[in-house]
Write an enzyme that holds these catalytic residues in place. Structure first.
Site, short mmCIF file in Angstrom:
data_model
loop_
_atom_site.label_atom_id
_atom_site.label_comp_id
_atom_site.label_asym_id
_atom_site.label_seq_id
_atom_site.Cartn_x
_atom_site.Cartn_y
_atom_site.Cartn_z
N GLU A 105 38.14 49.04 34.24
CA GLU A 105 36.84 48.71 34.61
C GLU A 105 36.49 48.41 36.21
OE1 GLU A 105 37.21 44.83 32.23
OE2 GLU A 105 36.05 44.06 33.73
N CYS A 122 33.08 47.17 42.94
CA CYS A 122 34.20 46.25 42.75
C CYS A 122 35.03 47.24 42.00
CB CYS A 122 33.82 45.04 42.42
SG CYS A 122 35.34 44.06 41.73
N CYS A 137 47.64 43.60 35.12
CA CYS A 137 48.41 43.11 36.37
C CYS A 137 49.22 42.30 35.75
CB CYS A 137 47.02 41.97 36.77
SG CYS A 137 47.58 41.23 38.44
N CYS A 149 47.75 34.95 37.04
CA CYS A 149 47.04 33.82 37.21
C CYS A 149 46.37 33.13 35.89
CB CYS A 149 45.74 34.16 38.22
SG CYS A 149 46.49 34.77 39.63
N CYS A 162 42.79 34.12 34.46
CA CYS A 162 42.48 35.49 34.63
C CYS A 162 42.78 36.40 33.50
CB CYS A 162 43.08 36.09 35.85
SG CYS A 162 42.47 37.85 36.18
N HIS A 214 42.18 28.99 45.68
CA HIS A 214 41.87 28.23 44.51
C HIS A 214 42.63 26.80 44.45
CE1 HIS A 214 40.55 32.10 43.06
NE2 HIS A 214 41.69 32.91 42.75
N ASN A 235 35.06 31.64 35.57
CA ASN A 235 34.13 32.42 34.35
C ASN A 235 35.12 32.13 33.20
OD1 ASN A 235 31.95 34.19 34.50
ND2 ASN A 235 33.02 35.12 36.16
N CYS A 286 36.85 39.21 35.60
CA CYS A 286 37.50 40.13 35.80
C CYS A 286 38.50 40.44 34.48
CB CYS A 286 38.52 39.37 36.78
SG CYS A 286 39.70 40.57 37.75
N1 SAH Z 1 44.69 40.07 42.47
C1 SAH Z 1 43.51 40.12 43.50
C2 SAH Z 1 42.46 40.68 43.26
C3 SAH Z 1 41.60 40.59 41.74
S1 SAH Z 1 41.01 39.42 41.16
C4 SAH Z 1 43.58 38.49 43.75
O1 SAH Z 1 44.02 37.71 43.05
O2 SAH Z 1 42.74 38.13 44.66
C5 SAH Z 1 39.76 38.69 42.04
C6 SAH Z 1 39.47 37.57 42.19
O3 SAH Z 1 38.89 36.90 41.00
C7 SAH Z 1 40.45 36.64 42.69
O4 SAH Z 1 40.37 35.49 43.38
C8 SAH Z 1 40.66 35.96 41.20
O5 SAH Z 1 41.59 34.87 41.26
C9 SAH Z 1 39.41 35.99 40.69
N2 SAH Z 1 39.16 35.50 39.31
C10 SAH Z 1 39.92 35.95 38.11
N3 SAH Z 1 39.59 35.71 37.03
C11 SAH Z 1 38.59 34.80 37.27
C12 SAH Z 1 37.74 33.88 36.27
N4 SAH Z 1 37.87 34.21 35.00
N5 SAH Z 1 36.94 33.18 36.95
C13 SAH Z 1 36.64 33.30 38.41
N6 SAH Z 1 37.48 33.94 39.20
C14 SAH Z 1 38.35 34.58 38.65
#
Ligand code: SAH
Length: 345
Positions: free
Chosen positions: A94, A107, A114, A118, A121, A218, A292, A335
């Site tokens: 996406e 984006c 991945c 995290c 995510c 974070h 989110n 994401c």
């Molecule tokens: N892997 C990279 C880029 C992709 S994620 C990274 O970790 O930076 C892009 C951003 O969205 C990151 O800061 C990630 O932590 C955040 N992210 C992912 N899922 C999320 C969610 N459910 N709510 C808020 N931020 C989120």
């Protein structure tokens, strides 16, 4: 899969060598490169300034890949669009288009899935399937630009995947998209977001590609960060921050810290004090992102007032900070969620 070379992954220099290999003059490379990256030709047949014989030769040796659009969701609130694309091998990724006063920003994803794990995510839930090629990253930008009928002004590599876990393809993509003979996107208008793969932060700093680097911070301490980002067990906070400082010293690009606000985890007044102390003296900006909610995960966003209070505490301590405007709230959202809902269907 065919044996032909994916021509969109070739830099201009490489294309020159390719031309010599197939018995052509190397200056042809520049013409072809322009057809691909300035005129965005989707086939060799369109390259009318080349002889028919050369076009046929190209056809035999190369392919111009493209993405198949499976779904487009458009936000009625702000015009944000989410695209679900199929790759040539059937994998699904996406990408997102956002509209700002200064133009459109795209984006893109850097991997299928991945493996960073995290906790909040959606992209990481099924693990990493595979890396994207440079051309698959580029095609997300080109396809969205084509469909929107507009030139893309900014690219953020913040979709699914960890770009620094797909380092070689990322750098190849940056070289191609920043090439003054091609797409001509300013590297300054590109942001790479990472969860903190330390050796590759140093490597990127030394590439001579001055993109903006964003760190997914974070949390205000190592202990708290470990609860959200498993990768921080491997690369600890002090060494990640040192690497970010090095990035700044080499590129002169102000550092961005992303900070997803999670209820009960990281937005207390004590967290604000710790965070301000942690980044004090760094040339940086903090982006607060209300988390989110993802169905499979139990995290919730704090009350809006708590996020505002958190921001004010940071500001009072002299830290540059904004709360990220939420784009496309009605077409959700986080994401990797669109891809996940598609896979579940
Ligand atoms: N892997 C990279 C880029 C992709 S994620 C990274 O970790 O930076 C892009 C951003 O969205 C990151 O800061 C990630 O932590 C955040 N992210 C992912 N899922 C999320 C969610 N459910 N709510 C808020 N931020 C989120």
């Amino acid at each position: 899969m065919s044996e032909k070379t994916d021509i969109l992954t070739r830099t201009l220099e490489e294309l020159k060598a390719d031309m010599e290999e197939i018995g052509e003059k190397s200056f042809r490379a520049k013409q072809i490169y322009e057809w691909l990256h300035v005129h965005h030709a989707g086939s060799f047949g369109e390259m009318t300034s080349l002889s028919k014989a050369l076009r046929e030769k190209l056809e035999k040796n190369f392919e111009i890949p493209s993405l198949r659009t499976l779904e487009v969701l458009t936000s009625r609130i702000d015009g944000t669009r989410k695209y679900l694309f199929a790759l040539e091998d059937g994998n699904v990724i996406e990408s997102v288009l956002m509209r700002y006063s200064y133009g459109i920003s795209v984006c893109i994803s850097s991997q299928v899935g991945c493996r960073m794990g995290c906790r909040f995510c959606a992209s990481t839930i099924g693990g990493r399937v595979r890396d994207l090629t440079a051309s698959e990253m580029l095609c997300q930008v080109l396809e969205i630009s084509r469909q929107a009928g507009e030139r893309v002004g900014h690219v953020v590599i913040m979709g699914s995947g960890e770009p620094l876990d797909n380092y070689d393809n990322l750098v190849r993509f940056l070289r191609i998209i920043g090439d003054p003979d091609g797409e001509r996107l300013s590297l300054r208008d590109i942001t790479v977001s990472t969860c903190g793969i330390v050796p590759n932060i140093y490597a990127l700093a030394d590439e001579g590609l001055p993109v903006t680097l964003a760190l997914s911070l974070h949390a205000p301490s190592q202990e708290k960060r470990e609860r959200l980002l498993p990768i921080s067990l491997k690369y600890q906070l002090p060494e990640v921050l040192e690497a970010m400082q090095y990035y700044f010293s080499k590129t002169g690009r102000r550092i961005t810290f992303e900070y997803s606000c999670v209820e009960g985890e990281n937005t207390s007044p004590e967290d604000a004090v710790m965070l301000a102390d942690l980044v004090r003296g760094m040339n940086c900006h903090i982006n607060l992102i209300p988390v989110n909610p993802v169905e499979e995960r139990a995290f919730r966003r704090p009350d809006r007032r708590d996020i505002e209070a958190f921001r004010r505490m940071l500001e009072k301590r002299g830290i540059s900070v904004t709360i990220r405007r939420e784009m496309g709230r009605d077409i959700n959202g986080a994401c990797g969620q669109l891809r996940r809902s598609y896979l579940e269907k």
